[in-house]
Every structure is written in structure tokens, then in C-alpha cells.
Design an enzyme around this catalytic site. Structure first.
Site, PDB file in Angstrom:
ATOM      1  N   GLU A  97       7.367   0.101  10.840  1.00 35.28           N
ATOM      2  CA  GLU A  97       6.038   0.165  10.245  1.00 35.28           C
ATOM      3  C   GLU A  97       4.998   0.238  11.353  1.00 35.28           C
ATOM      4  OE1 GLU A  97       5.730   0.497   7.057  1.00 35.28           O
ATOM      5  OE2 GLU A  97       7.854   0.183   6.747  1.00 35.28           O
ATOM      6  N   GLY A  98       3.757   0.496  10.958  1.00 30.47           N
ATOM      7  CA  GLY A  98       2.645   0.351  11.893  1.00 30.47           C
ATOM      8  C   GLY A  98       2.150   1.640  12.510  1.00 30.47           C
ATOM      9  N   ARG A 149      -7.601   7.682   5.042  1.00 32.34           N
ATOM     10  CA  ARG A 149      -7.627   7.821   6.503  1.00 32.34           C
ATOM     11  C   ARG A 149      -7.492   9.292   6.848  1.00 32.34           C
ATOM     12  NH1 ARG A 149      -2.634   4.176   7.524  1.00 32.34           N
ATOM     13  NH2 ARG A 149      -2.178   5.248   5.585  1.00 32.34           N
ATOM     14  N   ARG A 179       0.868  -1.190   0.000  1.00 41.50           N
ATOM     15  CA  ARG A 179       0.000   0.000   0.000  1.00 41.50           C
ATOM     16  C   ARG A 179       0.896   1.228   0.000  1.00 41.50           C
ATOM     17  NH1 ARG A 179      -2.614   0.316   5.041  1.00 41.50           N
ATOM     18  NH2 ARG A 179      -1.209   2.021   5.458  1.00 41.50           N
ATOM     19  N   LYS A 198      12.519   2.370   5.405  1.00 34.50           N
ATOM     20  CA  LYS A 198      12.659   3.815   5.160  1.00 34.50           C
ATOM     21  C   LYS A 198      13.992   4.134   4.493  1.00 34.50           C
ATOM     22  CE  LYS A 198       8.727   4.521   7.189  1.00 34.50           C
ATOM     23  NZ  LYS A 198       8.315   3.127   7.200  1.00 34.50           N
ATOM     24  N   ASN A 201       4.075   0.538   2.219  1.00 34.99           N
ATOM     25  CA  ASN A 201       4.002  -0.565   3.191  1.00 34.99           C
ATOM     26  C   ASN A 201       4.027  -1.870   2.420  1.00 34.99           C
ATOM     27  OD1 ASN A 201       3.042   1.103   5.713  1.00 34.99           O
ATOM     28  ND2 ASN A 201       1.758   1.752   4.012  1.00 34.99           N
ATOM     29  N   LYS A 232      12.309   9.745  10.545  1.00 39.43           N
ATOM     30  CA  LYS A 232      11.649   8.441  10.410  1.00 39.43           C
ATOM     31  C   LYS A 232      12.601   7.300  10.753  1.00 39.43           C
ATOM     32  CE  LYS A 232       8.277   8.924   6.956  1.00 39.43           C
ATOM     33  NZ  LYS A 232       7.820   8.587   5.613  1.00 39.43           N
TER      34      LYS A 232
END
Length: 474
Positions: A368-369, A450, A125, A305, A146, A364
């Protein structure tokens, strides 16, 4: 970007009524999560948080995000097959980031042994925000891609129906008819089904590798049920089940409780807390197997990243996608400024710049998450602490994207109904399947919007910050 619902937002009585209708619609449609109090039980559930009204998204940027997704699928697949690129790019990171180092160690071990896996499935994604430049014109800028456990393809497949119903209740049937159909759960299942079919064992099952705490089970069940509808058996197991009961036969076929596993679909395994020594051993067993892993460990590393930052260097995309000039142009157009913090002159200069002007950047880590990035004063403090140590190479710097906020209501269980200034993030799901060297599927499989209140710098839906939304194209 101004809200298309200015008239509605001023009518508090209509909003209150619509909010009550919206919550019931979400429960009817199955936009559900388990509760924090009972995260592993479905006898008490609640609606997943969502916006009352769909959010305006510029049509041109939405179409641009879809148009570039197949290019990103190609790029991720190319990176996952390029051992030298991964080794070179992650060299500094694996010295200071234990988690990335462990993943890389398994990657190396599996390659040395020789891959048993011949079919590869990618479900990723790519996430974007709409950056309003100095002239106020919004531009599509990628936040990240992701490559493991990209979630909410299931629940977002059901959210547009809720928003359509709310608009009708508010007297906006014409606008409701303009909401786009969206079914990532079907698209993701199609990819898994294709990989299962190419694996070539009709009695084998798909294994969802899931977390110990499973609040977001309904999102996964949407995809799971699509597979059952195709008569493909699905089992759900955790790392510890794999450690205790998983085995490989002589041909490195994977068995769980005596059942052959064709596809392992990871919804777990993307952060350090997912692993103890047993879980690392289970991960190695899975990676050594012939089963199709989604993702295999090389594809997980492609989503780090550090790789994202390296891709922004001049010439890198051209080397990874030779002869794909148009794809390279489309991909590069979505990049925000990305900067290395490796030891040396370039890294020193960027660290000093970020410390002097922390609001210009996002720091960063390789995680993830959601909920991991650092901003503002926190960014400055962390960089001050690590600026002279190799530890800083476990981070990258990115230009901070500045979207235009709009007003909306964020509906959350047990929270008061109040209007918020909000910003949105658009994700496009990509699915590809490769058999040997041949790409047999490459599609954009749907979208996820989102939205969060502007006071929250970071965090997704599962992290409890953002809520599900539907794009209203303008």
C-alpha cells in the site's frame, strides 16, 4: 475528457493571478502539510499540492462509485470474517512475501487465542479511474481498495472551498455553485465515534497510531478535532510507544500510560519499513487486545492485491456475499482484468503475455501507500527475472487502465507554474461498524479526487506525485 475550462486555460495573465489567490486560499482553509525539511514540526508549514482548477468527472460514473461503496464495505467485512478464504487465497503469497506472512501469522495467532474484540470498525477507500474503451466511452474501473490508513479524508474536506473561490475569481460563480459539498473527515469521525460508544467505556480514549515522520498531520487533525468536538479524547502514539508503555489487563483491555484505549486507528503499519522486531511485537499486543482496531489485521489482509485478484474469479463474489445478487453485479461492473501469477499453466501464460506486451498491464506487489506498481520496460525486466521462480506469486497482473487526459495546472510549493496533461483517480471513503454479527453502520462517507501529470505512472499525494483535486461533474 475535455476540460470545462478551455477559455480560462488560454488566459495566462488570469491564470497567474488565480494561482496566487489559490495558494492563499489553501493556506486560509487549512489545506496544509509539514515541510520535508521539518516533517515533525508545525512552526513551518506549506500548502498541500493541489490543482488550480477542479477536474471534469462524468456524473454517471461518480454516482456509480458512490452507489457501490456500501457493497464494497459488506465485501471487505465478509472477507475479514472468512478465515478459510484468506488462508486459501494468500497461501502462495505468504510463502514468498515475508510482510504478508508476518501479518497472517498474527492473524492466525489471535484467532487461536480467541478474539477479545467484539466491535469492528472499517474505514476503507475504493479507488477508481475512468477507462476510455475502444469507442471512447469512459467506464469506472477499480484500481484497488485501501483497508488501512486510507488518507486525505481531512484535507479533501477543505479543498472544494479553495476551488470554489478560484472559480469565482475567474468569473465562474455559477460553476462554483455546482461543486459538491464533501466532508469525509466528519464521516470517518462518525464511524470512530460509533465504535468508541459501542466499546462502552466513557473514560477510554481513541489512539491514533502514527508514523515516526508526520508530514501529513493536518489531514489527521481534521478527523481528530471532529472527535474532540464530540468530547472523545484522542492520543497520538507510535509503535515504539506501544512497545514501551502498552499493556493488557486480565480482560485484555488495552492501556497506554494508564489510559484505557477504546479504538486504535492505524495511520501507520501498512508497509514493511514500518516494522522492526519491536514494532511487530507491539502490533501483536494491539491485535490481542479488546480495543477496536481500525483495521483489525484480518481487514488489512482483505485489502491485499492477491485478494483483489481472487475476487475477480467467477463465483468468488457469490460465495462471499450469498444472496446479494445485485451487490455482486454492481461490484463486478467495476473490475478491470486481474490475473494470477501463481505457479502453473495459468501463471506461465500470463507472465509470457505480459513480457511480450508490457504496456498492456500493470504489475502490482502486495503493498500500500503508492509508488509500488511496475509498468512498461520495468515490468518486463522484473517478470523476466522472476518468471520461473515462486517469487512471481508475490505479484498480480492487472489490465492497464487508459483514461482520457485533460489540461490543468498542478500547484506545488517552489515549483514553476506550468500547464500539464493530467489524469485523475477518484476515491470513495467507506465506513462500517459491526458489533458481533450485527452491522450497525454502513455508509459512503465522502470522496477524494487526486490528479497527476500523465508522465507519472504511479504514486499518490503522500508519495509526492499526485495532487488534491475537486470533481466538477459533467
Amino acid at each position: 475528457m475535455a476540460s470545462p475550462w478551455e477559455d480560462v486555460l488560454r488566459d495566462t495573465a488570469a491564470i497567474r493571478e488565480a494561482a496566487a489567490v489559490a495558494v492563499d486560499a489553501a493556506l486560509l482553509e487549512g489545506v496544509l502539510m509539514r515541510t520535508e525539511g521539518e516533517p515533525n514540526a508545525s512552526d513551518v508549514v506549506n500548502y498541500a499540492p493541489f490543482t488550480l482548477l477542479p477536474s471534469a468527472v462524468p456524473r454517471a460514473l461518480f454516482e456509480q462509485a458512490y452507489a457501490v461503496q456500501q457493497d464494497f464495505n459488506l465485501l471487505v467485512d465478509a472477507i475479514s470474517q472468512n478465515k478459510e478464504f484468506l488462508e486459501h487465497t494468500l497461501a502462495s503469497t505468504i510463502k514468498v512475501d515475508d510482510f504478508t506472512a508476518r501479518l497472517f501469522q498474527i492473524h492466525t495467532q489471535v484467532l487461536e487465542e480467541g478474539l477479545a474484540q467484539s466491535v469492528f470498525l472499517g474505514i476503507n477507500r475504493s479507488d477508481y479511474m475512468f477507462d476510455c474503451g475502444l469507442d471512447g466511452t469512459p467506464a469506472l474501473k477499480q484500481i484497488e481498495i485501501n483497508t488501512i490508513a486510507a488518507s486525505f479524508g481531512g484535507l479533501t474536506s477543505r479543498t472544494a472551498a479553495v476551488h470554489g473561490h478560484v472559480l469565482k475569481v475567474l468569473g465562474k460563480s455559477k460553476e462554483a455553485s455546482h461543486l459538491l459539498p464533501n466532508s469525509p473527515s466528519k464521516g470517518l469521525a462518525l464511524g470512530i465515534a460509533k465504535a468508541w460508544e459501542l466499546y462502552g467505556s466513557p473514560s477510554a480514549v481513541v489512539m491514533f497510531l502514527v508514523e515516526e515522520i508526520q508530514r501529513n498531520i493536518f489531514d489527521q487533525r481534521c478527523v481528530e478535532n471532529e472527535l474532540w468536538n464530540r468530547n472523545i479524547g484522542v492520543i497520538r502514539r507510535r509503535f515504539r510507544d506501544v512497545f514501551e508503555k502498552g499493556s493488557l489487563d486480565g480482560a485484555r483491555r488495552l492501556y497506554m500510560d494508564g489510559q484505557e484505549v477504546a479504538v486504535v486507528y492505524y495511520r501507520e503499519g501498512y508497509v514493511p519499513k514500518n516494522y522492526d522486531q519491536q514494532n511487530w511485537e507491539a502490533r501483536l499486543l494491539l491485535e490481542r487486545s479488546r480495543a477496536v482496531k481500525c483495521p483489525d489485521i484480518a481487514t488489512q489482509l482483505a485489502g491485499t492485491k492477491k485478494v483483489q485478484q481472487e475476487l475477480s474469479r467467477p463465483g468468488t463474489l457469490e460465495r462471499l456475499l450469498p444472496g446479494c445478487t445485485e451487490a455482486v453485479t454492481r461490484i463486478r461492473a467495476t473490475f478491470a482484468g486481474l490475473y494470477s501469477l501463481d505457479m502453473g499453466e495459468e501463471g506461465d501464460r500470463m507472465a509470457a503475455m505480459a513480457i511480450a506486451d508490457p504496456d498492456r498491464f500493470v504489475l502490482k506487489p502486495q503493498r500500500e501507500g503508492g509508488g509500488n506498481n511496475l509498468y512498461g520496460e520495468e515490468l518486463r525486466q522484473v517478470l523476466e527475472k522472476v518468471k520461473d521462480s515462486p517469487e512471481r506469486t508475490s505479484y498480480i497482473l492487472m489490465d492497464k487502465i487508459k483514461p482520457q487526459p485533460a489540461m490543468n495546472y498542478l500547484l506545488r510549493a517552489h515549483s514553476p507554474l506550468q500547464v500539464s496533461q493530467c489524469i485523475s483517480e477518484l476515491g470513495i471513503f467507506g465506513v462500517y461498524v459491526r458489533q458481533g454479527k450485527e452491522l450497525v453502520m454502513n455508509v459512503a462517507a465522502g470522496h477524494l479526487l487526486r490528479t497527476k501529470a500523465v508522465e507519472h505512472a504511479d504514486g499518490g499525494v503522500a508519495a509526492g506525485v499526485a495532487v488534491l483535486d475537486t470533481p466538477y461533474l459533467v
